[in-house]
Write a protein that holds these residues in place. Structure first.
Motif, mmCIF file in Angstrom:
data_model
loop_
_atom_site.group_PDB
_atom_site.id
_atom_site.type_symbol
_atom_site.label_atom_id
_atom_site.label_comp_id
_atom_site.label_asym_id
_atom_site.label_seq_id
_atom_site.Cartn_x
_atom_site.Cartn_y
_atom_site.Cartn_z
ATOM 1 N N ASP A 210 0.840 -1.201 0.000
ATOM 2 C CA ASP A 210 0.000 0.000 0.000
ATOM 3 C C ASP A 210 0.871 1.246 0.000
ATOM 4 O OD1 ASP A 210 -2.218 -1.683 0.255
ATOM 5 O OD2 ASP A 210 -2.056 -1.673 2.449
ATOM 6 N N SER A 211 0.650 2.125 -0.992
ATOM 7 C CA SER A 211 1.337 3.411 -0.977
ATOM 8 C C SER A 211 0.826 4.224 0.203
ATOM 9 C CB SER A 211 1.094 4.153 -2.287
ATOM 10 O OG SER A 211 1.621 3.405 -3.370
ATOM 11 N N ARG A 212 1.683 5.077 0.760
ATOM 12 C CA ARG A 212 1.294 5.783 1.988
ATOM 13 C C ARG A 212 1.984 7.119 2.096
ATOM 14 N NH1 ARG A 212 1.459 2.251 6.281
ATOM 15 N NH2 ARG A 212 1.533 4.074 7.604
ATOM 16 N N SER A 213 1.237 8.103 2.645
ATOM 17 C CA SER A 213 1.798 9.439 2.849
ATOM 18 C C SER A 213 2.400 9.590 4.239
ATOM 19 C CB SER A 213 0.718 10.505 2.638
ATOM 20 O OG SER A 213 -0.317 10.364 3.592
ATOM 21 N N GLU A 214 1.978 8.731 5.167
ATOM 22 C CA GLU A 214 2.509 8.793 6.528
ATOM 23 C C GLU A 214 3.653 7.797 6.673
ATOM 24 O OE1 GLU A 214 1.541 10.936 9.015
ATOM 25 O OE2 GLU A 214 0.443 11.851 7.346
ATOM 26 N N PRO A 215 4.768 8.192 7.293
ATOM 27 C CA PRO A 215 5.897 7.270 7.433
ATOM 28 C C PRO A 215 5.522 6.010 8.208
ATOM 29 C CG PRO A 215 6.552 9.525 7.937
ATOM 30 C CD PRO A 215 5.066 9.541 7.811
#
Length: 207
Positions: A189-194
């Motif tokens: 899953d691509s994610r914006s939160e580290p």
């Protein structure tokens, strides 16, 4: 004079000498050699114009970066989606000072985004944001450096659409595009939160 650092981009090479000057060789289709010529390439080393007292260099696909001893960031080469962070989409055949940034200590460039770490541990980003590689800066193009993470970053890395940091807690994190599981967080899953890269805690990798 002697070379203190060498860095390879997609098809060009940067070298930093002991006098703080930068040299370049290879492809120059977007000005990434930085010597003021529109040539397609140079088979002999050329001196990068307008920069001196350089302490660190970074070569990307068709972009180049250098940090000087005052913590200023310079950029040149391909700039189609703002990777250089100078507020334009104009590719540069000589280095330009990246505005709004100071106390820069590290720069890492992916194919289409650029990460910058400052002395106080903050992470800035510019370029292509729609892979989540710039965290919450989710836009097609970020033309000037935007803040991604504040005050806790001790090292950075950049891949194709993905970003990596080591935090002041000593743990590693990733965010951005996650095709093939490249973020190492156990998902695709691509994610914006580290996300914490948990398998690094198992002693698999040490530097």
């Amino acid at each position: 004079s002697n070379i203190s650092e060498i860095n390879s981009g997609g098809s060009h090479l940067l070298a930093l000498d002991n006098n703080g000057l930068v040299w370049a060789i290879g492809s120059n289709g977007f000005g990434q050699l930085g010597y003021g010529q529109n040539s397609s390439s140079s088979g002999t080393p050329v001196q990068v114009s307008k920069v001196s007292n350089i302490v660190s260099i970074e070569a990307a696909n068709s972009q180049s970066f250098a940090i000087d001893d005052q913590g200023q960031l310079f950029a040149w080469g391909y700039n189609f989606i703002g990777q250089l962070g100078d507020g334009t989409q104009i590719s540069r055949i000589v280095p330009v000072l990246v505005p709004t940034l100071s106390n820069v200590v590290e720069v890492k460039a992916g194919a289409e985004h650029t990460l910058v770490r400052t002395e106080e541990g903050s992470l800035y980003g510019m370029g292509y944001g729609q892979s989540y590689a710039l965290g919450d800066l989710y836009e097609y193009k970020i033309l000037t450096p935007g803040i991604v993470i504040e005050h806790v970053v001790t090292a950075i890395g950049a891949g194709r659409g993905s970003s990596f940091i080591i935090g002041s807690n000593g743990l590693s994190y990733s965010f951005g595009y996650n095709s093939s599981g490249r973020l190492g967080d156990g998902t695709t899953d691509s994610r914006s939160e580290p996300a914490e890269i948990s398998w690094l805690l198992d002693g698999v990798i040490s530097e």
